[in-house]
Scaffold this active site. Structure first.
Site, mmCIF file in Angstrom:
data_model
loop_
_atom_site.group_PDB
_atom_site.id
_atom_site.type_symbol
_atom_site.label_atom_id
_atom_site.label_comp_id
_atom_site.label_asym_id
_atom_site.label_seq_id
_atom_site.Cartn_x
_atom_site.Cartn_y
_atom_site.Cartn_z
ATOM 1 N N HIS A 69 -8.960 6.852 3.015
ATOM 2 C CA HIS A 69 -9.408 6.778 4.478
ATOM 3 C C HIS A 69 -10.843 7.543 4.643
ATOM 4 O O HIS A 69 -10.985 8.589 5.565
ATOM 5 C CB HIS A 69 -8.185 7.351 5.481
ATOM 6 C CG HIS A 69 -8.079 6.716 6.554
ATOM 7 N ND1 HIS A 69 -8.515 7.366 7.739
ATOM 8 C CD2 HIS A 69 -7.728 5.592 7.097
ATOM 9 C CE1 HIS A 69 -8.409 6.532 8.902
ATOM 10 N NE2 HIS A 69 -7.931 5.546 8.474
ATOM 11 N N ASP A 77 -5.271 3.784 0.314
ATOM 12 C CA ASP A 77 -6.359 3.996 1.265
ATOM 13 C C ASP A 77 -6.575 5.201 1.297
ATOM 14 O O ASP A 77 -5.843 6.278 1.637
ATOM 15 C CB ASP A 77 -5.834 3.476 2.574
ATOM 16 C CG ASP A 77 -6.754 3.574 3.740
ATOM 17 O OD1 ASP A 77 -8.026 4.067 3.331
ATOM 18 O OD2 ASP A 77 -6.607 3.138 4.821
ATOM 19 N N TYR A 117 -2.657 10.776 5.628
ATOM 20 C CA TYR A 117 -3.140 9.479 6.466
ATOM 21 C C TYR A 117 -2.111 8.398 6.085
ATOM 22 O O TYR A 117 -1.623 8.447 5.141
ATOM 23 C CB TYR A 117 -4.521 9.062 6.032
ATOM 24 C CG TYR A 117 -4.539 7.786 6.456
ATOM 25 C CD1 TYR A 117 -4.797 7.151 7.761
ATOM 26 C CD2 TYR A 117 -4.290 6.588 5.639
ATOM 27 C CE1 TYR A 117 -4.891 6.121 8.085
ATOM 28 C CE2 TYR A 117 -4.423 5.404 5.976
ATOM 29 C CZ TYR A 117 -4.600 5.197 7.452
ATOM 30 O OH TYR A 117 -4.515 3.813 7.739
ATOM 31 N N ARG A 132 -13.758 -5.332 3.686
ATOM 32 C CA ARG A 132 -12.364 -5.248 4.843
ATOM 33 C C ARG A 132 -12.740 -5.368 6.291
ATOM 34 O O ARG A 132 -12.118 -4.822 7.058
ATOM 35 C CB ARG A 132 -11.813 -3.996 4.413
ATOM 36 C CG ARG A 132 -10.729 -4.338 3.118
ATOM 37 C CD ARG A 132 -9.950 -2.911 2.858
ATOM 38 N NE ARG A 132 -9.676 -2.188 3.976
ATOM 39 C CZ ARG A 132 -8.619 -2.574 4.941
ATOM 40 N NH1 ARG A 132 -7.947 -3.816 4.676
ATOM 41 N NH2 ARG A 132 -8.534 -1.586 5.962
ATOM 42 N N GLU A 162 -4.319 -7.305 5.262
ATOM 43 C CA GLU A 162 -3.591 -6.168 5.536
ATOM 44 C C GLU A 162 -2.611 -6.845 6.770
ATOM 45 O O GLU A 162 -3.089 -7.417 7.497
ATOM 46 C CB GLU A 162 -4.326 -5.096 5.984
ATOM 47 C CG GLU A 162 -3.592 -4.085 6.436
ATOM 48 C CD GLU A 162 -4.251 -2.769 6.945
ATOM 49 O OE1 GLU A 162 -5.465 -2.976 7.666
ATOM 50 O OE2 GLU A 162 -4.036 -1.537 6.881
ATOM 51 N N TRP A 191 -11.639 11.857 9.254
ATOM 52 C CA TRP A 191 -10.220 11.408 9.606
ATOM 53 C C TRP A 191 -9.926 10.053 8.758
ATOM 54 O O TRP A 191 -9.285 9.658 8.125
ATOM 55 C CB TRP A 191 -9.818 11.509 10.671
ATOM 56 C CG TRP A 191 -8.447 10.816 10.920
ATOM 57 C CD1 TRP A 191 -7.372 11.631 10.660
ATOM 58 C CD2 TRP A 191 -7.805 9.486 11.189
ATOM 59 N NE1 TRP A 191 -6.162 11.049 10.756
ATOM 60 C CE2 TRP A 191 -6.469 9.794 11.296
ATOM 61 C CE3 TRP A 191 -8.507 8.569 11.723
ATOM 62 C CZ2 TRP A 191 -5.561 8.848 11.468
ATOM 63 C CZ3 TRP A 191 -7.708 7.322 11.744
ATOM 64 C CH2 TRP A 191 -6.139 7.259 11.685
ATOM 65 N N ARG A 220 0.892 -1.271 -0.009
ATOM 66 C CA ARG A 220 0.229 0.073 -0.004
ATOM 67 C C ARG A 220 0.900 1.051 -0.240
ATOM 68 O O ARG A 220 1.812 1.265 0.916
ATOM 69 C CB ARG A 220 -0.830 -0.152 1.259
ATOM 70 C CG ARG A 220 -1.813 1.007 1.403
ATOM 71 C CD ARG A 220 -2.581 0.933 2.577
ATOM 72 N NE ARG A 220 -1.950 1.963 3.680
ATOM 73 C CZ ARG A 220 -2.567 2.136 4.748
ATOM 74 N NH1 ARG A 220 -3.728 1.614 5.055
ATOM 75 N NH2 ARG A 220 -2.023 3.042 5.803
ATOM 76 N N GLU A 273 -13.438 -1.378 7.322
ATOM 77 C CA GLU A 273 -12.553 -1.748 8.350
ATOM 78 C C GLU A 273 -13.552 -1.011 9.676
ATOM 79 O O GLU A 273 -13.348 -1.373 11.066
ATOM 80 C CB GLU A 273 -11.378 -0.924 8.382
ATOM 81 C CG GLU A 273 -11.343 0.424 8.168
ATOM 82 C CD GLU A 273 -9.937 0.875 8.089
ATOM 83 O OE1 GLU A 273 -9.055 0.463 7.088
ATOM 84 O OE2 GLU A 273 -9.541 2.130 8.538
ATOM 85 N N GLU A 299 -9.191 1.923 -1.360
ATOM 86 C CA GLU A 299 -9.700 1.407 0.083
ATOM 87 C C GLU A 299 -10.563 2.894 0.393
ATOM 88 O O GLU A 299 -10.098 3.957 0.371
ATOM 89 C CB GLU A 299 -8.772 1.160 0.885
ATOM 90 C CG GLU A 299 -9.180 0.744 2.542
ATOM 91 C CD GLU A 299 -7.839 0.293 3.222
ATOM 92 O OE1 GLU A 299 -7.121 -0.452 2.721
ATOM 93 O OE2 GLU A 299 -8.098 0.387 4.357
HETATM 94 O O1 KDG Z 1 -7.738 2.540 14.496
HETATM 95 C C1 KDG Z 1 -7.918 2.965 13.199
HETATM 96 C C2 KDG Z 1 -6.928 2.264 12.282
HETATM 97 O O2 KDG Z 1 -7.044 0.928 12.380
HETATM 98 C C3 KDG Z 1 -6.985 2.704 10.817
HETATM 99 O O3 KDG Z 1 -6.998 3.839 10.650
HETATM 100 C C4 KDG Z 1 -6.125 1.732 9.936
HETATM 101 O O4 KDG Z 1 -7.289 2.718 7.791
HETATM 102 C C5 KDG Z 1 -6.471 1.981 8.518
HETATM 103 C C6 KDG Z 1 -5.926 0.768 7.851
HETATM 104 O O5 KDG Z 1 -6.065 0.443 6.423
HETATM 105 O O6 KDG Z 1 -5.297 -0.017 8.374
HETATM 106 MG MG MG Z 2 -7.927 1.617 6.036
#
Ligand code: KDG
Ligand code: MG
Length: 402
Positions: A212, A210, A159, A283, A339, A402, A147, A262, A236
């Site tokens: 995010h 990602d 991020y 995920r 991951e 975030w 990634r 996630e 992602e």
């Molecule tokens: O606690 C938050 C994290 O697990 C997250 O920010 C991690 O986005 C993430 C990832 O893809 O691992």
């Molecule tokens: Mg993520």
């Protein structure tokens, strides 16, 4: 195999982890992960005050009945705190069942459907050259999938960008840090960054990114289209995950594969995404989506619709739930990618693991149960240390995802 003890241990070896210990009259102990980043004590209390007393005297072999008892029996369903607590119980019970049977958990889930589990590592950098060097390091270590995350030049630190030589860890400070994000520079930079990866490393490595949860559907659609030439394994968390309908719009505009999940905690969070084929990879994580039992149901639903798995495996999932994810990954037919962020030192002083990494594939090992030990004495050296995930704002101060 009667449950005679259920205890919660909160410790901070490198970051905070909440661990559930279930003791049985057979002398066997099962371990579960109840970590919910930044809300650790809420799950610890849910377990200690409400779940642990109701576990005593139950037959540890009745995994599904115990799951239903705590899901339907609480009346208040779903939500990250509830589902993380139920997940911890479920993971610990699978660990116990494996130990009682003398078999690794993946054997109880149907046995190995593959030689190993393909994992992706996290390359990042404060600048493009730094990120590309980090990326090269993952390839040198044998990763088949990486990634890429990078600070936006002259703007956001981005991020997923690590600082120094430690693994990336977003939780810090007894009050949340505040970060800034502007979408325009991000959308212009990401295609350049992914193109630079392809220019330097070619197309054989699986490439992921990602977003995010930071984009609107139309921004995500544009990004997906702009990066099509770079053939991502997945993009992602393009948009905030609770809006399942948003993915329909993204889907209409791009062939870039989409992954999300996630922050999901139940099958109801992804029912439409899966059954309407709006995503390519689901995920959800074993520790936040109700444990091995519930995640297996999500993965089975996904199998029917050609959606593959992509379990969350950030460092805030303890080695107990990472091992649980590997066992499930070994057994499900529709495995996609796992991951693997790794765990910061000194987590290894508390958690002993049996998993291995060879040529980009991981294997959970063949020890009975999950193959993870927890050293309670060592855990005492690392007391709980309150830390929060950052809060994000736009340049004008507006709170943003975030
Ligand atoms: O606690 C938050 C994290 O697990 C997250 O920010 C991690 O986005 C993430 C990832 O893809 O691992
Ligand atoms: Mg993520």
């Amino acid at each position: 195999m009667k449950i005679i003890g259920a205890d919660v241990i909160v410790c901070s070896p490198g970051r905070n982890y909440v661990t559930l210990k279930i003791t049985t009259d057979s002398g066997l102990i099962g371990w579960g992960d109840a970590t919910l980043n930044g809300r650790e004590l809420a799950v610890a209390s849910y377990l200690r005050d409400h779940v642990c007393p109701q576990l005593i005297g139950r037959d540890a072999h009745q995994i599904e009945d115990i799951w239903q008892y705590f899901y339907k029996g609480a009346y208040w369903r779903r939500g990250p705190v509830t589902m993380t607590a139920i997940a911890a119980v479920d993971i610990a019970l699978w660990d116990l069942k494996g130990k009682a049977a003398g078999l690794p958990v993946y054997q109880l889930l149907g046995g190995a459907a593959r030689d190993g589990v393909m994992v992706y590592g996290h390359a990042s950098g404060g600048s493009l050259p730094e990120m590309l060097d980090d990326f090269a390091g993952y390839l040198d270590r044998g990763y088949l999938a990486v990634r890429a995350q990078c600070a936006v030049p002259g703007g956001d630190k981005g991020y997923g960008v690590h600082r120094g030589h430690q693994l990336y860890e977003p939780a810090s400070g007894s009050m949340p840090d505040e970060e800034r994000f502007e979408v325009g520079p991000y959308l212009r930079f990401v295609p350049e960054m992914l193109g630079a990866v392809r220019d330097r490393f070619g197309y054989d490595v699986h490439l992921l990114h990602d977003a995010h949860h930071r984009l609107t559907p139309i921004q995500a659609a544009r990004l997906g289209r702009d990066i099509e030439p770079f053939q991502l394994f997945w993009l992602e968390d393009a948009t905030p995950a609770e809006d399942q309908e948003a993915f329909r719009l993204i889907r209409q505009h791009t062939t870039t594969p989409l992954a999300v999940g996630e922050v999901f905690n139940s099958i109801w969070d992804c029912q439409h995404l899966i059954t309407e084929r709006l995503i390519d990879y689901i995920r959800a994580s074993v520790s936040h989506a109700g444990g091995i039992s519930h995640l297996r149901k999500i993965f089975s639903l996904a199998e029917l619709y050609g959606v593959r798995t992509g379990s969350h495996g950030a460092g805030d999932l303890s080695p107990v739930s990472f091992a649980a994810a590997l066992h499930l990954d070994m057994a499900v037919p529709n495995f996609g990618m796992q991951e693997y962020m790794g765990h910061r030192d000194p987590a290894g002083e508390v958690f002993g693991t049996t998993w291995t990494f060879n040529n980009g594939l991981m294997h959970p090992g063949d020890a009975p149960g999950l193959g993870v030990d927890f050293d309670e004495k060592a855990a005492e050296r690392f007391p709980y240390d309150p830390k929060y995930l950052p809060v994000n704002r736009r340049t004008d101060g507006t709170v943003h995802d975030w």
